[in-house]
Design a protein around this motif. Structure first.
Motif, PDB file in Angstrom:
ATOM      1  N   LEU A  36     -14.179  51.887  -4.534  1.00  0.00           N
ATOM      2  CA  LEU A  36     -12.741  51.762  -4.717  1.00  0.00           C
ATOM      3  C   LEU A  36     -12.072  52.951  -4.046  1.00  0.00           C
ATOM      4  O   LEU A  36     -12.392  54.100  -4.364  1.00  0.00           O
ATOM      5  CB  LEU A  36     -12.413  51.746  -6.217  1.00  0.00           C
ATOM      6  CG  LEU A  36     -10.945  51.715  -6.645  1.00  0.00           C
ATOM      7  CD1 LEU A  36     -10.268  50.436  -6.167  1.00  0.00           C
ATOM      8  CD2 LEU A  36     -10.851  51.821  -8.172  1.00  0.00           C
ATOM      9  N   VAL A  92      -6.847  50.099  -2.284  1.00  0.00           N
ATOM     10  CA  VAL A  92      -5.612  50.114  -3.067  1.00  0.00           C
ATOM     11  C   VAL A  92      -4.413  50.272  -2.140  1.00  0.00           C
ATOM     12  O   VAL A  92      -4.378  51.175  -1.298  1.00  0.00           O
ATOM     13  CB  VAL A  92      -5.636  51.262  -4.088  1.00  0.00           C
ATOM     14  CG1 VAL A  92      -4.375  51.224  -4.965  1.00  0.00           C
ATOM     15  CG2 VAL A  92      -6.889  51.185  -4.956  1.00  0.00           C
ATOM     16  N   VAL A 107     -11.704  43.322  -9.771  1.00  0.00           N
ATOM     17  CA  VAL A 107     -12.591  44.326  -9.168  1.00  0.00           C
ATOM     18  C   VAL A 107     -14.067  44.082  -9.459  1.00  0.00           C
ATOM     19  O   VAL A 107     -14.910  44.891  -9.078  1.00  0.00           O
ATOM     20  CB  VAL A 107     -12.216  45.757  -9.624  1.00  0.00           C
ATOM     21  CG1 VAL A 107     -10.809  46.100  -9.192  1.00  0.00           C
ATOM     22  CG2 VAL A 107     -12.406  45.925 -11.126  1.00  0.00           C
ATOM     23  N   LEU A 153      -4.600  45.228  -5.085  1.00  0.00           N
ATOM     24  CA  LEU A 153      -6.011  45.618  -5.024  1.00  0.00           C
ATOM     25  C   LEU A 153      -6.697  44.631  -4.097  1.00  0.00           C
ATOM     26  O   LEU A 153      -6.901  43.467  -4.445  1.00  0.00           O
ATOM     27  CB  LEU A 153      -6.630  45.597  -6.423  1.00  0.00           C
ATOM     28  CG  LEU A 153      -5.971  46.557  -7.417  1.00  0.00           C
ATOM     29  CD1 LEU A 153      -6.445  46.265  -8.833  1.00  0.00           C
ATOM     30  CD2 LEU A 153      -6.273  47.997  -7.041  1.00  0.00           C
ATOM     31  N   SER A 170      -3.599  50.842   3.402  1.00  0.00           N
ATOM     32  CA  SER A 170      -3.891  51.793   2.332  1.00  0.00           C
ATOM     33  C   SER A 170      -3.642  53.233   2.761  1.00  0.00           C
ATOM     34  O   SER A 170      -3.270  54.074   1.938  1.00  0.00           O
ATOM     35  CB  SER A 170      -5.346  51.641   1.871  1.00  0.00           C
ATOM     36  OG  SER A 170      -5.610  52.446   0.749  1.00  0.00           O
ATOM     37  N   THR A 204      -8.403  54.745  -2.062  1.00  0.00           N
ATOM     38  CA  THR A 204      -6.978  54.790  -1.739  1.00  0.00           C
ATOM     39  C   THR A 204      -6.768  55.712  -0.554  1.00  0.00           C
ATOM     40  O   THR A 204      -7.305  56.820  -0.528  1.00  0.00           O
ATOM     41  CB  THR A 204      -6.161  55.313  -2.940  1.00  0.00           C
ATOM     42  OG1 THR A 204      -6.422  54.520  -4.082  1.00  0.00           O
ATOM     43  CG2 THR A 204      -4.671  55.284  -2.638  1.00  0.00           C
ATOM     44  N   THR A 243     -13.074  47.526  -2.750  1.00  0.00           N
ATOM     45  CA  THR A 243     -11.672  47.313  -3.106  1.00  0.00           C
ATOM     46  C   THR A 243     -10.828  48.459  -2.562  1.00  0.00           C
ATOM     47  O   THR A 243     -11.156  49.626  -2.785  1.00  0.00           O
ATOM     48  CB  THR A 243     -11.480  47.229  -4.636  1.00  0.00           C
ATOM     49  OG1 THR A 243     -12.271  46.161  -5.158  1.00  0.00           O
ATOM     50  CG2 THR A 243     -10.017  46.987  -4.982  1.00  0.00           C
TER      51      THR A 243
END
Length: 412
Positions: free
Chosen positions: A37, A184, A277, A195, A213, A39, A182
């Protein structure tokens, strides 16, 4: 050793610190990445890991130079392409010039002057940064980043096996790799977090998800969701499943605008979170946090170059700090609540836009990341299979906090 779910915070060029930490986690201690995950800068790291990049390959990418000997990553701060005449005439800049009445100049002459000024702003290599800022929401173009990441994802593995992920959609990428990735982002049109993965955006190219992102507002041009990228699928409480939403034309930017460190999503055990997720996991979750309050030992100090003083970059840095401060309260609460899962990686003194750092500047940052990970692994209590034999547990209070935080992130 353990399969570890990893959360990567955003932080621009400071994200190089992740590579030092991963070298220790994966190579020295033998852990393997599971769900990923990310960002902003963390999204780039997450994509690289999902594509099978080793820490050594990631180190090589950070050190890559162009034909002139300059860091390739510096090209991420790209000069916007010239705007065409139709875009100039429809622009807010052109309308503003039209609204400004210059005394003693005939209307026809003033119209010609307005057209000339707008054209100069839109086509001049330096001035069109301002035009881009007003019209596209960002001082820089990230087109070089898209080309770079496509090329990275097409590079063969060290053993010669093909990757060929440069133009893969999330659906194709998951089918090829099996990795739960994933990324963000923030949909500023609908004011909500997106997501992005193979469940929520199967037809979206992975490269463009990373591009959205990492799109720090006002720094890089905004991205509009294209019709060919298909629907975004969001949780529908009335049906207990994901439903498709048409977000064509929506403006999508850096996910850090809403949360730069959504670790709660991997610690929650709600079905609506799992639908987005992946299945709930009660073990082996680490968040890699870029901590600007921790000094980087042996960091060389160099005077600022002209590249980062052109066009009011100080103003953009200030705006970025304001955005970070505005979103920090929620993330700080999560960092505090799930502290035992968080690896704090030093980045004090480094800039978000320092993509042109040389090897001497980068090495201390990598070393600091490696040292922080070694220290964390020497005393951590959240990974299974460690020599201490301690049992991994997630407390009831921690789970409740994660579920509540996840609901906030998902906008419910």
């Amino acid at each position: 050793m353990s399969n570890v779910d990893l959360v990567f915070e955003g932080g621009g060029a400071k994200g190089a610190v992740f590579t030092g930490a991963l070298k220790v986690l994966l190579d020295e201690h033998g852990h393997s990445p599971a769900r990923l995950l990310g960002t902003s800068a963390g999204a780039i790291t997450a994509v690289s890991l999902a594509a099978g990049y080793t820490p050594d390959e990631m180190l090589a990418a950070l050190a890559e130079k162009d034909a002139a000997g300059k860091p390739v990553l510096a090209s991420f701060l790209g000069t916007p392409e010239p705007f065409d005449e139709a875009s100039i005439q429809k622009s807010a800049v052109r309308r503003l010039l039209a609204d400004l009445d210059v005394p003693f100049i005939p209307d026809l002459a003033e119209t010609r002057l307005d057209n000339w000024l707008a054209g100069e702003l839109a086509r001049n290599a330096r001035a069109r940064h301002l035009f881009s800022f007003v019209e596209r929401g960002g001082w820089y173009s990230a087109d070089p980043f898209v080309s770079w990441l496509e090329d990275r994802l097409d590079q063969p593995r060290p053993d010669g096996r093909a990757r060929g992920y440069g133009r893969s959609t999330f659906g194709e990428f998951f089918q090829a790799t099996g990795v739960e990735l994933t990324l963000v982002t923030a949909d500023t049109t609908a004011a909500r977090m997106l997501l992005l993965n193979h469940r929520t955006a199967p037809d979206l190219p992975v490269v463009w998800a990373a591009r959205m992102s990492m799109s720090v507002p006002l720094l890089w041009q905004e991205v509009e969701w294209q019709e060919e990228w298909g629907f975004y699928h969001a949780w529908d409480p009335s049906t207990g499943d994901l439903r498709p939403l048409d977000v064509t034309g929506h403006t999508i930017v850096d996910g850090g605008l809403l949360s730069n460190f959504p670790i709660a999503l991997f610690l929650a055990d709600r079905p609506d979170v799992a639908a987005v997720v992946g299945p709930a996991c009660t073990r082996n979750v680490l968040g890699l946090l870029i901590d600007e309050t921790l000094k980087v030992p042996n960091r060389p100090t160099k005077p600022a170059t002209s590249r980062f003083s052109i066009g009011g970059l100080r103003t953009l840095e200030r705006l970025h700090r304001l955005l970070t401060t505005a979103t920090a309260a929620h993330d700080n609460m999560a960092i505090s609540a799930f502290a035992r899962h968080v690896v704090r990686l030093p980045a004090g003194g480094y800039s978000t836009i320092q993509f042109d750092m040389d090897d001497d500047e980068r090495r201390p940052l990598l070393d600091a990341g490696a040292a922080a990970m070694r220290a964390f692994l020497g005393q951590q209590t959240v990974l299974e299979g460690m020599p201490s034999g301690d049992e991994f547990t997630v407390g009831t209070a921690e789970r409740a906090l994660a579920n509540n935080a996840a609901l906030t992130l998902l906008g419910r």
